[in-house]
Scaffold this motif. Structure first.
Motif, PDB file in Angstrom:
ATOM      1  N   ASP A 168      12.201 -16.677  24.223  1.00 17.30           N
ATOM      2  CA  ASP A 168      13.407 -16.260  23.508  1.00 17.30           C
ATOM      3  C   ASP A 168      14.620 -17.172  23.765  1.00 17.30           C
ATOM      4  OD1 ASP A 168      13.910 -15.523  26.075  1.00 17.30           O
ATOM      5  OD2 ASP A 168      13.588 -13.368  25.736  1.00 17.30           O
ATOM      6  N   ASN A 169      14.477 -18.140  24.668  1.00 17.78           N
ATOM      7  CA  ASN A 169      15.595 -19.065  24.857  1.00 17.78           C
ATOM      8  C   ASN A 169      15.462 -20.316  23.982  1.00 17.78           C
ATOM      9  OD1 ASN A 169      13.386 -19.943  26.240  1.00 17.78           O
ATOM     10  ND2 ASN A 169      14.523 -20.734  27.995  1.00 17.78           N
ATOM     11  N   ILE A 170      14.476 -20.350  23.148  1.00 19.20           N
ATOM     12  CA  ILE A 170      14.312 -21.485  22.230  1.00 19.20           C
ATOM     13  C   ILE A 170      14.437 -20.952  20.812  1.00 19.20           C
ATOM     14  CG2 ILE A 170      12.695 -23.241  21.413  1.00 19.20           C
ATOM     15  CD1 ILE A 170      11.520 -23.258  24.223  1.00 19.20           C
ATOM     16  N   GLU A 171      15.233 -21.678  20.002  1.00 16.69           N
ATOM     17  CA  GLU A 171      15.559 -21.088  18.715  1.00 16.69           C
ATOM     18  C   GLU A 171      14.512 -21.249  17.635  1.00 16.69           C
ATOM     19  OE1 GLU A 171      19.470 -22.013  17.275  1.00 16.69           O
ATOM     20  OE2 GLU A 171      20.321 -21.266  19.147  1.00 16.69           O
ATOM     21  N   SER A 200       5.849 -12.013  23.751  1.00 15.52           N
ATOM     22  CA  SER A 200       7.037 -12.560  24.392  1.00 15.52           C
ATOM     23  C   SER A 200       6.667 -13.249  25.699  1.00 15.52           C
ATOM     24  CB  SER A 200       8.039 -11.435  24.664  1.00 15.52           C
ATOM     25  OG  SER A 200       8.903 -11.825  25.705  1.00 15.52           O
ATOM     26  N   LEU A 201       7.032 -14.513  25.806  1.00 19.71           N
ATOM     27  CA  LEU A 201       6.692 -15.279  27.005  1.00 19.71           C
ATOM     28  C   LEU A 201       7.297 -14.635  28.242  1.00 19.71           C
ATOM     29  CD1 LEU A 201       5.421 -17.878  28.220  1.00 19.71           C
ATOM     30  CD2 LEU A 201       7.655 -18.931  27.980  1.00 19.71           C
ATOM     31  N   ARG A 202       8.551 -14.154  28.073  1.00 24.92           N
ATOM     32  CA  ARG A 202       9.251 -13.547  29.219  1.00 24.92           C
ATOM     33  C   ARG A 202       8.451 -12.351  29.753  1.00 24.92           C
ATOM     34  NH1 ARG A 202      14.558 -14.273  30.558  1.00 24.92           N
ATOM     35  NH2 ARG A 202      15.100 -15.218  28.589  1.00 24.92           N
ATOM     36  N   ASP A 203       7.980 -11.488  28.826  1.00 29.07           N
ATOM     37  CA  ASP A 203       7.198 -10.318  29.245  1.00 29.07           C
ATOM     38  C   ASP A 203       5.877 -10.734  29.888  1.00 29.07           C
ATOM     39  OD1 ASP A 203       9.249  -9.071  28.055  1.00 29.07           O
ATOM     40  OD2 ASP A 203       8.119  -8.290  26.335  1.00 29.07           O
ATOM     41  N   ALA A 230      -7.497 -10.611  32.598  1.00 29.12           N
ATOM     42  CA  ALA A 230      -6.577 -10.048  31.597  1.00 29.12           C
ATOM     43  C   ALA A 230      -6.760 -10.776  30.284  1.00 29.12           C
ATOM     44  CB  ALA A 230      -5.140 -10.180  32.087  1.00 29.12           C
ATOM     45  N   TYR A 231      -6.704 -10.022  29.200  1.00 32.13           N
ATOM     46  CA  TYR A 231      -6.831 -10.597  27.871  1.00 32.13           C
ATOM     47  C   TYR A 231      -5.585 -10.204  27.091  1.00 32.13           C
ATOM     48  CZ  TYR A 231      -9.030 -11.775  23.418  1.00 32.13           C
ATOM     49  OH  TYR A 231      -9.319 -12.330  22.200  1.00 32.13           O
ATOM     50  N   ILE A 232      -4.757 -11.193  26.776  1.00 34.73           N
ATOM     51  CA  ILE A 232      -3.517 -10.902  26.053  1.00 34.73           C
ATOM     52  C   ILE A 232      -3.654 -11.433  24.637  1.00 34.73           C
ATOM     53  CG2 ILE A 232      -1.034 -11.305  25.977  1.00 34.73           C
ATOM     54  CD1 ILE A 232      -1.152 -11.654  29.027  1.00 34.73           C
ATOM     55  N   SER A 233      -3.614 -10.530  23.680  1.00 38.97           N
ATOM     56  CA  SER A 233      -3.775 -10.931  22.297  1.00 38.97           C
ATOM     57  C   SER A 233      -2.440 -10.855  21.585  1.00 38.97           C
ATOM     58  CB  SER A 233      -4.793 -10.028  21.606  1.00 38.97           C
ATOM     59  OG  SER A 233      -4.880 -10.401  20.251  1.00 38.97           O
ATOM     60  N   GLY A 234      -2.068 -11.925  20.934  1.00 38.38           N
ATOM     61  CA  GLY A 234      -0.844 -11.906  20.147  1.00 38.38           C
ATOM     62  C   GLY A 234      -1.171 -11.761  18.681  1.00 38.38           C
TER      63      GLY A 234
END
Ligand code: TYD
Ligand code: MG
Length: 459
Positions: A178-181, A150-153, A118-122
């Motif tokens: 998303d839990n870090i501001e 998104s880390l969660r996703d 898998a290649y995830i590009s941000g």
């Protein structure tokens, strides 16, 4: 007392202070401190529960050799220590535009023939990555592609029974929890996201590639803290003006750290360079004063490069010293030794030193080649075109032996060189001077830098 709701974190080294400062006390970086939300990280104490006894085993025991995944890119495999180890995490750093995404897309395309990847590009949209794949000739590769930050996703998609065996996150600075501001790319974000992803990689046993950006100073921005967390740190370096790129391992828990891989950036992506010496010497013009071929080593590989020096009379009150590809302090040292021990004063001259082709040399073994190039340029007598040089110079002007002399000489012989200027061997191993290749090269041993001046004296 109320707890502070924010802390100040150096984005270079991760040091935490409670008030803002222009300069980080820990690493000395300027303007690197930003405010971030404080996290309750202080442990509550260990008094509550009882720990489980851990079981100790003896050091001796049998363990199977690590299974390794070959990427199909031999240069990358070698730098990684002979292939990728499942469950390991590799950080790939480098300047923007140097070719990190290109390299990893090529590697994933190669790997996709054996395992799911898998290649995830941000950073880039799916279409952009597709366009690049077409250009690289990998449009049909079975790579699972996504654009996500998104880390969660990302965690939710990777944590399942059908997890891919190789995952690329391009780049870790774009991922956010998303839990870090704090904003994406800040130390707390990068650290937290990487820690989660690495833990998942270990648990699911996939190879994780994290791409990290490098700051002007050449360190991986923010993620210097990452270097401790990952198994392998690879830097992709090179000069934008040149087409070739060097992949260097600076940390490797599964292999040697001094290996390099050499690539050439072409119209259709990165191609491997199996014989770097031939490439680095391709544009050399023989019989020019100030040019000298250095027989160097990069890891286990011999590498011949041309060192060019130009010594010109200066009109400036403090003459110019310009160095590309070598250490400026080392140049000053060699010039000081030439001056104090050999009577060759270059202080009134501008001195330019260049390692041809854009390679960066860190070996002290290049001292003698640099000295030869300087002397040759100053006296306008060329170093013989078929001569290679190596040796370290000490402060009293003595020329010291360097490691792996035989490997260097063998490479020189292979590329058609006929002479070598090398350090005199210490008495104890005199017997094997020149090693088994002595017959192919005529070897001139040198004990003191003074002797080099004798070789290039203008009549
Ligand atoms: P890229 O992999 O996007 O760099 P990074 O991810 O490290 O920022 O590399 C982009 C550069 O490479 C860009 O300047 C164009 C060049 N390039 C080529 O020369 N040939 C190619 O086939 C590709 C894909 C890129
Ligand atoms: Mg990129």
């Amino acid at each position: 007392m109320a707890k502070p709701s924010s802390v100040f974190v150096c984005q270079d080294c991760g040091a935490i202070t409670h008030k803002w400062a222009g300069k980080c006390e820990a690493c000395g970086a300027w303007n690197s401190i930003t405010e971030e939300a404080a996290r309750d990280e202080v442990p509550k104490g260990l008094s509550g529960g009882k720990g489980k006894k851990i079981e100790f085993v003896s050091l001796e025991g049998s363990s199977a050799p690590l299974p390794r995944l070959a990427t199909g890119i031999a240069e990358l495999d070698r730098v990684a220590g002979g292939g990728l180890v499942p469950g390991s995490c590799l950080l790939v750093g480098g300047d923007p535009g140097i070719g990190k995404s290109t390299l990893l897309l090529q590697a994933t395309a190669g790997l996709s023939r054996q395992v799911p990847v898998a290649y995830i590009s941000g950073e880039e949209a799916v279409d952009q990555v597709r366009m690049r794949a077409v250009r690289l000739g990998h449009a049909k590769a079975k790579v699972a592609l996504a654009s996500a930050t998104s880390l969660r996703d990302i965690m939710a998609s990777l944590d399942g029974p059908d997890t891919p065996q190789v995952v690329v996150i391009d780049s870790i600075q774009t991922v956010y929890a998303d839990n870090i501001e704090s904003a994406p790319g800040t130390v707390s974000q990068v650290r937290a996201c990487a820690a989660e992803l690495i833990r998942l990689a270990k648990r699911r046993g996939f190879v994780l590639f994290l791409v990290g950006h490098v700051t002007k100073e050449g360190t991986i921005a923010g993620p210097r803290v990452l270097e401790h967390m990952v198994d392998t740190v690879l830097y992709f370096e090179g000069d934008r003006g040149h087409q070739f790129r060097i992949l260097r391992a600076t940390k490797n828990r599964f292999g040697a750290t001094d290996e390099i891989g050499v690539f050439e950036m072409t119209e259709t992506g990165l191609s491997e360079v199996a014989n770097p010496s031939a490439l680095f010497l391709a544009e050399r013009r023989g019989n020019v004063s100030g040019s000298c071929v250095f027989a160097g080593m990069e890891g286990t590989r011999p590498m011949l490069v041309e060192i060019q020096a130009l010594v010109a009379p200066s009109t400036l009150s403090s003459p110019r010293r310009a160095v590309v590809g070598w250490d400026t302090n080392r140049l000053s040292m060699v010039m000081a030794v030439l001056d104090a021990r050999c009577g060759l004063a270059l202080s009134g001259n501008d001195v330019y030193l260049n390692v041809a082709g854009g390679l960066r040399i860190n070996e002290p073994a290049a001292d003698l080649a640099v000295a030869a190039a300087l002397v040759s340029s100053a006296s306008d007598v060329p170093v013989p075109a078929d001569m290679v040089v190596f040796g370290e110079i000490g402060l009293s002007g003595e020329v010291r032996a360097v490691a792996q002399a035989d490997t260097r000489l063998k490479e020189a012989a292979k590329l058609g060189f006929a002479q070598a200027l090398v350090p005199a061997r210490p008495r104890k191993d005199k017997g094997n001077a020149g090693g088994g290749v002595g017959s192919a090269l005529s070897i001139r041993s040198i004990g003191h830098l003074q002797d080099v001046l004798g070789l290039f004296r203008s009549e």
